[in-house]
Design a protein around this motif. Sequence first.
Motif, PDB file in Angstrom:
ATOM      1  N   ASP A  83      81.567  15.934  -5.832  1.00 10.91           N
ATOM      2  CA  ASP A  83      82.109  15.323  -6.368  1.00 10.91           C
ATOM      3  C   ASP A  83      82.456  13.589  -5.459  1.00 10.91           C
ATOM      4  N   LYS A  84      82.473  14.156  -4.126  1.00  8.71           N
ATOM      5  CA  LYS A  84      83.288  13.790  -3.338  1.00  8.71           C
ATOM      6  C   LYS A  84      81.529  12.856  -2.328  1.00  8.71           C
ATOM      7  N   ARG A  85      80.832  13.368  -2.262  1.00  9.75           N
ATOM      8  CA  ARG A  85      78.690  12.783  -2.343  1.00  9.75           C
ATOM      9  C   ARG A  85      78.655  12.076  -2.884  1.00  9.75           C
ATOM     10  N   MET A  86      79.108  12.890  -4.562  1.00 12.38           N
ATOM     11  CA  MET A  86      78.506  12.273  -5.286  1.00 12.38           C
ATOM     12  C   MET A  86      78.686  10.455  -5.598  1.00 12.38           C
ATOM     13  N   ARG A  87      79.771  10.368  -5.481  1.00 16.01           N
ATOM     14  CA  ARG A  87      81.238   9.114  -6.170  1.00 16.01           C
ATOM     15  C   ARG A  87      80.767   7.893  -4.878  1.00 16.01           C
ATOM     16  N   LYS A  88      79.888   8.498  -3.614  1.00 18.81           N
ATOM     17  CA  LYS A  88      79.444   7.522  -2.472  1.00 18.81           C
ATOM     18  C   LYS A  88      78.828   5.771  -2.560  1.00 18.81           C
ATOM     19  N   VAL A  89      77.986   5.982  -3.774  1.00 17.79           N
ATOM     20  CA  VAL A  89      76.999   4.937  -4.042  1.00 17.79           C
ATOM     21  C   VAL A  89      77.274   4.624  -5.756  1.00 17.79           C
ATOM     22  N   ASP A  90      78.270   5.134  -6.340  1.00 17.51           N
ATOM     23  CA  ASP A  90      78.864   4.460  -6.958  1.00 17.51           C
ATOM     24  C   ASP A  90      79.329   2.526  -6.862  1.00 17.51           C
ATOM     25  N   LYS A  91      79.551   1.898  -6.342  1.00 16.61           N
ATOM     26  CA  LYS A  91      79.440   0.969  -6.531  1.00 16.61           C
ATOM     27  C   LYS A  91      78.196   0.409  -5.308  1.00 16.61           C
ATOM     28  N   LEU A  92      78.019   0.996  -5.299  1.00 15.54           N
ATOM     29  CA  LEU A  92      76.511   0.578  -4.572  1.00 15.54           C
ATOM     30  C   LEU A  92      75.564  -0.903  -5.185  1.00 15.54           C
ATOM     31  N   PRO A  93      74.923  -1.065  -6.295  1.00 21.51           N
ATOM     32  CA  PRO A  93      74.811  -1.734  -6.729  1.00 21.51           C
ATOM     33  C   PRO A  93      75.563  -3.137  -6.738  1.00 21.51           C
ATOM     34  N   ASP A  94      76.780  -3.415  -6.606  1.00 21.92           N
ATOM     35  CA  ASP A  94      77.251  -3.639  -6.882  1.00 21.92           C
ATOM     36  C   ASP A  94      77.385  -4.720  -5.449  1.00 21.92           C
ATOM     37  N   VAL A  95      77.018  -3.979  -4.700  1.00 28.97           N
ATOM     38  CA  VAL A  95      77.212  -4.704  -2.913  1.00 28.97           C
ATOM     39  C   VAL A  95      75.980  -5.280  -1.982  1.00 28.97           C
ATOM     40  N   PHE A  96      74.880  -4.434  -2.759  1.00 30.70           N
ATOM     41  CA  PHE A  96      73.759  -4.399  -2.194  1.00 30.70           C
ATOM     42  C   PHE A  96      73.361  -5.636  -2.526  1.00 30.70           C
ATOM     43  N   PRO A  97      72.725  -6.449  -1.361  1.00 32.90           N
ATOM     44  CA  PRO A  97      72.422  -7.823  -0.992  1.00 32.90           C
ATOM     45  C   PRO A  97      71.193  -8.065  -2.480  1.00 32.90           C
ATOM     46  N   THR A  98      71.091  -8.730  -3.447  1.00 32.41           N
ATOM     47  CA  THR A  98      69.965  -9.122  -4.460  1.00 32.41           C
ATOM     48  C   THR A  98      69.327  -7.421  -4.710  1.00 32.41           C
ATOM     49  N   PRO A  99      70.200  -7.083  -5.702  1.00 27.96           N
ATOM     50  CA  PRO A  99      69.297  -5.117  -6.106  1.00 27.96           C
ATOM     51  C   PRO A  99      67.822  -5.314  -7.292  1.00 27.96           C
ATOM     52  N   VAL A 100      68.277  -6.726  -7.540  1.00 29.77           N
ATOM     53  CA  VAL A 100      67.789  -7.804  -8.774  1.00 29.77           C
ATOM     54  C   VAL A 100      66.732  -9.000  -8.291  1.00 29.77           C
ATOM     55  N   TYR A 101      65.487  -8.991  -7.796  1.00 29.25           N
ATOM     56  CA  TYR A 101      65.414 -10.803  -7.372  1.00 29.25           C
ATOM     57  C   TYR A 101      64.849 -11.089  -8.790  1.00 29.25           C
ATOM     58  N   LYS A 102      65.653 -11.842  -9.069  1.00 25.81           N
ATOM     59  CA  LYS A 102      65.129 -12.710 -10.181  1.00 25.81           C
ATOM     60  C   LYS A 102      65.230 -14.673 -10.335  1.00 25.81           C
ATOM     61  N   ASP A 103      63.963 -14.586 -11.380  1.00 26.36           N
ATOM     62  CA  ASP A 103      63.426 -15.822 -11.621  1.00 26.36           C
ATOM     63  C   ASP A 103      64.073 -16.316 -13.196  1.00 26.36           C
ATOM     64  N   GLU A 104      65.103 -16.760 -13.475  1.00 22.53           N
ATOM     65  CA  GLU A 104      65.510 -16.443 -15.135  1.00 22.53           C
ATOM     66  C   GLU A 104      65.323 -18.098 -15.225  1.00 22.53           C
ATOM     67  N   ARG A 105      63.814 -18.487 -15.895  1.00 23.15           N
ATOM     68  CA  ARG A 105      63.737 -19.451 -16.058  1.00 23.15           C
ATOM     69  C   ARG A 105      64.501 -19.804 -17.278  1.00 23.15           C
ATOM     70  N   HIS A 106      64.860 -19.062 -18.423  1.00 25.53           N
ATOM     71  CA  HIS A 106      65.539 -19.713 -19.936  1.00 25.53           C
ATOM     72  C   HIS A 106      66.297 -18.627 -20.101  1.00 25.53           C
ATOM     73  N   GLU A 107      67.386 -19.247 -21.532  1.00 27.60           N
ATOM     74  CA  GLU A 107      68.578 -18.497 -20.963  1.00 27.60           C
ATOM     75  C   GLU A 107      67.986 -17.920 -22.604  1.00 27.60           C
ATOM     76  N   GLU A 108      67.128 -17.576 -23.090  1.00 23.92           N
ATOM     77  CA  GLU A 108      66.490 -16.860 -24.357  1.00 23.92           C
ATOM     78  C   GLU A 108      65.121 -17.240 -23.820  1.00 23.92           C
ATOM     79  N   ALA A 109      64.282 -15.870 -23.645  1.00 26.87           N
ATOM     80  CA  ALA A 109      63.575 -15.620 -23.066  1.00 26.87           C
ATOM     81  C   ALA A 109      62.330 -15.008 -24.375  1.00 26.87           C
ATOM     82  N   ASP A 110      61.006 -15.201 -24.670  1.00 22.18           N
ATOM     83  CA  ASP A 110      60.146 -14.141 -25.428  1.00 22.18           C
ATOM     84  C   ASP A 110      59.960 -13.675 -24.637  1.00 22.18           C
TER      85      ASP A 110
END
Length: 580
Positions: A452-479
């Motif tokens: 449990d100790k080892r596995m919970r290390k990365v629980d919050k990494l997606p929240d602090v990693f710089p740009t986990p997803v590069y986003k090009d969101e041109r539209h609030e609603e996209a086709d």
Amino acid sequence: MINQLSWKVGGQQGEGIESTGEIFSMALSRQGYYLYGYRHFSSRIKGGHTNNKIRVSTTPTNSISDDLDILVAFDQETIDLNHHELRQGGVIIGDSKFSPKQPEGCTASLFSVPFTEIATDLGTSLMKNMVAVGASSALLGLKADAFRSVVEQIFSRKGESVVEKNLQAIEEGMKYFLNEAQDNVGDFQLVEADGQNRMFMIGNDAVALGALAGGARFMPAYPITPASEIMEYLIKKLPEYGGTVIQTEDEIAACTMAIGANYGGVRSLTASAGPGLSLMMEAIGLSGITETPLVIVDTQRGGPSTGLPTKQEQSDIFALIYGTHGEIPKVVIAPSTVEEAFYDAVEAFNIAEEYQLPVILVTDLALSLGKQTVEPLDFDKVKIRRGKFDLNGELPELEKNEYFKRYEVTEDGISKRVIPGMKYGIHHVTGVEHNEQGKPSESPENRKAQMDKRMRKVDKLPDVFPTPVYKDERHEEADLLILGFNSTRGTIQEAIPRLEKDGLKVNHGQVRLLHPFPTEEVKSMVAKAKKVVVVENNATGQLAQLTKMNLCQGDIHSILKYDGNPFLPSEIHNQCKELF
């Protein structure tokens, strides 16, 4: 005059094809043009068709083009294999040595230029590539002086006479082509570039430079395509900073040596491709259970086994995440540009030490060996973070027969780290399950607590990693939402304006943290789109499956290509249109 063009040189491997493309592109880069290059080459030392396709533009470009303006051929096979890419009004410049012939149905203008003959008259046939560069330059309206600094850089160690002979070969190629072509070709003259000084580099060099800037001082590795340039770069550079590179007997040794160096407090990395990664799996598990930092670079190529060692593929995702036996925390980072490869290499070392686990930086062949224009890197962004490790810190005194709690169970799953020799830091290290002091333990309660100790290390990494997803969101609603990873980014970006001309609203996400998966980031993008498609170079849709699994969503389409070649913008455009 034109703002961009696509140029390709081809011939037999070992014939100077790579140097032809290198000299041509370096000269254009130094004038301020943006470039993107991709090499197609055989998995042989010498022989077999090879070509280098280079896109030149006055604006940023991160993709190979669908078509081709100019084809420079050193043999007939080059014309036969590549003429279909030439656009209407394109040009073929072939060495008259092989009497170039126009394939049936090809409408490009064909010019026969005696590359070999001119070079031989100047002293050696080896300079035929310089004659070819000269002929190409004449077509583009460049002057011979544009190549002087490049030729001097490459040949100055051989003496001034060699430099002048190569410059003369360029000039003679220009003269001959201008006399031959006269007014029989269209407009291929490039608009003058801005003259800005930018870097022009492959992804492997960016990774190696990032490792150096990030504090790496040791690299054990075994050469393998397409990772070898990382090792070759650091062989030259690391000794200047007190570091070293060791060529090991195999990838198993390389990985375990990197673990040993990191255990001793030295930032270390190794680099390989799919076959080498397979051999490292047990050692990666050792890094996980001993909580020893480890950085591995995986440069994906065509598999399985030896597969297509010099061709593009993105089929290692499941191996990277699930390849080790048992369960350990790990991080898989996927840069999508050469610039990101530099900064992500730095971040890989920081995460490996902060979270005390293996970090795999994954690229693909197109990103590893493809050459891109890169804006000047900002070294002020480079920060070294070592987490719960202080080499100069003082540890509390231990009671008699007591050991340091190297694997102490903590709320964030990360224990204080020490290295051998630190006073009061003595502890056990073993690859079997252990207690807080590192002593072997098969207690069910201890096993669960340590897992449990080892596995919970990365629980919050997606929240602090710089740009986990590069986003090009041109539209609030996209086709349509297009997802990809690694080198597909530039090609997707080029396909999007074409889709929008067709009346579709399109958003784009490039996944840069493959594991732990940035579920919430991707989910928010998916929620804004009517349809989702994942673009990847493999046969089984691994990123699509990973996305479905993490989002618990099945309605995701795949665009797949696994013939060894990277995507073209038109392929993505056409296949996305078919969804509507």
